[in-house]
Scaffold this motif. Structure first.
Motif, PDB file in Angstrom:
ATOM      1  N   PRO A 391       1.824 -58.594 -13.138  1.00 16.22           N
ATOM      2  CA  PRO A 391       0.519 -57.896 -13.199  1.00 16.22           C
ATOM      3  C   PRO A 391       0.617 -56.387 -13.006  1.00 16.22           C
ATOM      4  CG  PRO A 391       0.382 -59.889 -11.862  1.00 16.22           C
ATOM      5  CD  PRO A 391       1.826 -59.698 -12.165  1.00 16.22           C
ATOM      6  N   GLU A 392       1.611 -55.936 -12.219  1.00 19.13           N
ATOM      7  CA  GLU A 392       1.695 -54.491 -11.982  1.00 19.13           C
ATOM      8  C   GLU A 392       2.391 -53.736 -13.105  1.00 19.13           C
ATOM      9  OE1 GLU A 392       5.244 -56.507 -10.119  1.00 19.13           O
ATOM     10  OE2 GLU A 392       3.072 -56.831 -10.196  1.00 19.13           O
ATOM     11  N   GLN A 393       2.970 -54.453 -14.057  1.00 21.62           N
ATOM     12  CA  GLN A 393       3.680 -53.799 -15.159  1.00 21.62           C
ATOM     13  C   GLN A 393       2.700 -53.453 -16.297  1.00 21.62           C
ATOM     14  OE1 GLN A 393       6.698 -52.804 -15.131  1.00 21.62           O
ATOM     15  NE2 GLN A 393       7.464 -53.847 -13.307  1.00 21.62           N
ATOM     16  N   VAL A 410       4.059 -53.665 -29.773  1.00 21.57           N
ATOM     17  CA  VAL A 410       3.453 -54.139 -28.524  1.00 21.57           C
ATOM     18  C   VAL A 410       4.604 -54.404 -27.558  1.00 21.57           C
ATOM     19  CG1 VAL A 410       1.995 -55.867 -27.439  1.00 21.57           C
ATOM     20  CG2 VAL A 410       1.512 -55.128 -29.778  1.00 21.57           C
ATOM     21  N   CYS A 411       4.703 -53.586 -26.508  1.00 24.56           N
ATOM     22  CA  CYS A 411       5.863 -53.630 -25.611  1.00 24.56           C
ATOM     23  C   CYS A 411       5.436 -54.086 -24.215  1.00 24.56           C
ATOM     24  CB  CYS A 411       6.523 -52.259 -25.502  1.00 24.56           C
ATOM     25  SG  CYS A 411       6.819 -51.450 -27.088  1.00 24.56           S
ATOM     26  N   ASP A 412       6.217 -54.967 -23.638  1.00 25.07           N
ATOM     27  CA  ASP A 412       6.000 -55.366 -22.245  1.00 25.07           C
ATOM     28  C   ASP A 412       7.313 -55.248 -21.479  1.00 25.07           C
ATOM     29  OD1 ASP A 412       7.491 -58.003 -22.005  1.00 25.07           O
ATOM     30  OD2 ASP A 412       6.152 -58.489 -23.676  1.00 25.07           O
ATOM     31  N   ARG A 413       7.210 -55.317 -20.168  1.00 30.41           N
ATOM     32  CA  ARG A 413       8.395 -55.265 -19.301  1.00 30.41           C
ATOM     33  C   ARG A 413       8.504 -56.570 -18.530  1.00 30.41           C
ATOM     34  NH1 ARG A 413       7.143 -49.202 -16.885  1.00 30.41           N
ATOM     35  NH2 ARG A 413       6.994 -48.164 -18.919  1.00 30.41           N
ATOM     36  N   GLY A 414       8.383 -57.646 -19.287  1.00 30.32           N
ATOM     37  CA  GLY A 414       8.348 -58.974 -18.670  1.00 30.32           C
ATOM     38  C   GLY A 414       9.709 -59.619 -18.555  1.00 30.32           C
TER      39      GLY A 414
END
Length: 482
Positions: A391-393, A410-414
């Motif tokens: 959630p904090e990313q 669409v980029c995430d740090r998951g």
């Protein structure tokens, strides 16, 4: 750097060509080994027979000459004293390859060839004779040479005059024989090498239909089962039989796939309406549920949430079914990505309660796309990024221009996606982690729907991901200029 890449390419091609587990490599090596053993065995048999023939021929020649020496001595002894007759006969029959000498019964040499009399190195044959030799010619190795020796009793007018010895130098013949064997061995090696190359080429040609079959089957997809069929060229009858059986199997798969798609479409259509009503009644009850207890309200809230999720799943299935049946229509129009993505990001922030960063291209990026379908695609990808990251990313949306294509990232740090599974994440109902999907509510339809919608807009979608560092989904669309 280019040299290193070239070497790596050569190494990769060599590993593919000389893969010890490949059928081509095993057949080539097996047949080449059998051929090598056969040619080597034939060469060995020829060499043995030839050596035997040469030695046997010389033995007969020496035995015949020994008999002739005794006859000649007996003839000359009728015209002169016996010792002189011996010298005369030996001088008459001695040649450069033949040595003759006669020993008296008490072991004294009474007559010999001139070479022996001169004390040449051939006197070593006398040492061999002193040890005793057979009346039948036998081969001896003397000073890196080869000699045939025999010794027979010399009787003249029924009187024993001792033993006549005969030595034949066959070193030249033996060396010529060994040279011939060497040449034969060299020819055999060249023949084995040539056969191996010819066998490898023949097997490679014979296996081409199997390579065609592999390439054609690798290109098949579920949508092509009813349209494509194997077509092998220059294949043997056994492979044509396999081709026919495989095409029949493809036909059965296509029929089963069509039945499954029709079943899913029918069930989704039949269930959507009653479930939508159920969902509406549950939400209406919740809104007017002041008299309900807290457990009842919680139960109704869970039921309404699950009903809504099921309706959404049915909507996705119907969308996929329409796309597969070519009933999904797209309204392609010019679309300014810079403004459009801002609108989608604002919408996503409201329902996700997450930090979503937008990094637009400095210049305007205009593409041809269906506004509603593209919005559905981006919301799906953002929802996917929200579910599979902490959630904090933050989630980052990037818009770029590449020649005649517009690009949305669409980029995430998951958690990231394992490399082995990246090629399957767009398959229908495929999920990376069942336990994680149960907590996030995913059923494996979102990315499949994304790929279908993007393809319908003449675009592509791909993924780049690394475990522990996150994922980037890349949507490319045709630009207005193209």
């Amino acid at each position: 750097m280019n040299g290193l890449a070239w070497l790596q390419n050569i190494w990769h091609q060599g590993k593919q060509r000389f893969n010890p587990h490949s059928l081509q490599f095993q057949l080539t090596v097996g047949i080449a080994l059998v051929s090598a053993v056969g040619i080597s065995s034939l060469t060995a048999v020829i060499a043995w027979q030839l050596d035997r023939l040469i030695v046997t021929s010389h033995k007969r020649q020496v035995a015949s000459l020994a008999k002739r020496v005794m006859e000649t001595v007996e003839i000359y002894s009728q015209m002169m004293p016996t010792p002189a007759a011996m010298e005369k006969a030996i001088a008459h029959l001695t040649t450069g390859d033949i040595l003759i000498w006669i020993e008296s019964p008490d072991g004294e040499v009474v007559a010999m060839s001139e070479a022996l009399a001169m004390g040449n190195w051939e006197r070593k044959v006398l040492e061999i004779a002193d040890q005793g030799v057979s009346p039948t010619p036998q081969m001896y190795a003397i000073n890196q040479g080869y000699w045939l020796l025999c010794g027979n009793t010399l009787e003249i007018q029924q009187q024993d005059w001792g033993t006549v010895y005969l030595a034949y130098d066959m070193t030249g013949d033996q060396r010529m024989f060994y040279r011939l064997i060497g040449m034969l061995g060299g020819v055999s090696v060249v023949a084995i090498g040539g056969m191996t190359i010819a066998i490898a080429y023949y097997i490679q040609t014979a296996l081409k239909p199997l390579q065609q079959m592999r390439q054609q089957t690798a290109a098949l997809s579920a949508e092509q089962l009813g349209k494509e069929a194997l077509a092998l060229t220059n294949a043997p009858s056994e492979l044509h039989q396999l081709e026919t059986a495989f095409n029949q199997m493809l036909k059965r798969f296509h029929e089963s796939w069509e039945q499954q798609r029709q079943f899913v479409s029918n069930v989704s259509h039949e269930l959507r309406t009653p479930l939508t009503l159920v969902c509406g009644y549950l939400q209406s009850t919740l809104r007017r549920g002041q008299n309900l207890s807290e457990p009842q309200q919680e139960a109704l809230s869970i039921a309404a949430s699950e009903a809504k999720r099921t309706v959404q799943m049915l909507e996705d299935l119907l969308e996929l079914a329409r796309a597969e049946n070519r009933h999904l229509h797209f309204r392609q129009e010019p679309l300014l990505l810079n403004d459009f993505v801002v609108e989608v990001v604002d919408m996503a922030k409201q329902y996700s309660q997450r930090t979503i960063e937008f990094k637009p291209e400095q210049s305007l990026v205009e593409v041809i796309a269906d506004r509603d379908r593209l919005k559905q695609v981006l919301l799906n990808l953002i929802d996917n990024a929200v579910k599979y990251s902490e959630p904090e990313q933050p989630i980052t949306i990037i818009v770029e221009q590449d020649s005649n294509r517009g690009i949305i990232k669409v980029c995430d740090r998951g958690f990231g996606i394992p490399l082995a599974q990246q090629s399957r994440i767009f398959e229908r109902f495929y999920r990376l982690d069942d336990a994680r999907c149960r907590t996030t509510g995913g059923i494996g339809l979102g990315l499949s729907l994304v790929q279908t919608l993007v393809a319908g807009m003449d675009g592509t979608v791909s993924v780049r991901s690394q475990l522990g560092e996150g994922s980037t989904f890349i949507v490319t669309l045709p630009s207005l200029d193209s």
